[in-house]
Write an enzyme that holds these catalytic residues in place. Structure first.
Site, PDB file in Angstrom:
ATOM      1  N   CYS A  23       0.834  -1.208   0.000  1.00  0.00           N
ATOM      2  CA  CYS A  23       0.000   0.000   0.000  1.00  0.00           C
ATOM      3  C   CYS A  23       0.869   1.260   0.000  1.00  0.00           C
ATOM      4  CB  CYS A  23      -0.908  -0.052   1.234  1.00  0.00           C
ATOM      5  SG  CYS A  23      -1.646   1.498   1.716  1.00  0.00           S
ATOM      6  N   CYS A  26       0.132   3.791   2.783  1.00  0.00           N
ATOM      7  CA  CYS A  26       0.609   3.256   4.071  1.00  0.00           C
ATOM      8  C   CYS A  26       2.085   3.582   4.257  1.00  0.00           C
ATOM      9  CB  CYS A  26       0.424   1.737   4.142  1.00  0.00           C
ATOM     10  SG  CYS A  26      -1.292   1.209   4.004  1.00  0.00           S
TER      11      CYS A  26
END
Length: 98
Positions: A23, A26
């Site tokens: 991600c 993230c």
């Protein structure tokens, strides 16, 4: 090593970052979380949970997207958001529950 339940049952706020290695947002949150921890020090615990390695925990907290941040205080979920956040926004949320 402490269990997840022991960690979230602390007196101080515990920010749980549900993330995934793949991600992009993230990864962008990682240095922001380090800055939050550096600024708040012992006022908060920050726990990173990889949703791919901890699927049961992610399912238990109904994590549908990453990053998802959940703030716990004494074992209770007091705040939650799925999105990237600015450092100051995170700090102000944590301070509300300190």
């Amino acid at each position: 090593m402490s269990s997840f339940t022991e960690i979230i049952n602390q007196n101080r706020p515990v920010l749980v970052d549900f993330f995934a290695e793949w991600c992009g947002p993230c990864k962008m949150m990682s240095p922001i979380l380090k800055e939050v921890k550096a600024e708040l020090n012992d006022e908060v615990s920050i726990l990173k949970i990889d949703v791919d390695k901890n699927q049961n925990l992610a399912a238990k907290f109904q994590v549908r997207g990453v990053p998802t941040f959940v703030l716990f205080k004494e074992g209770k979920q007091v705040w939650r958001q799925s999105a990237m956040l600015k450092k100051n926004d995170l700090i102000s949320v944590i301070k509300q529950y300190s």
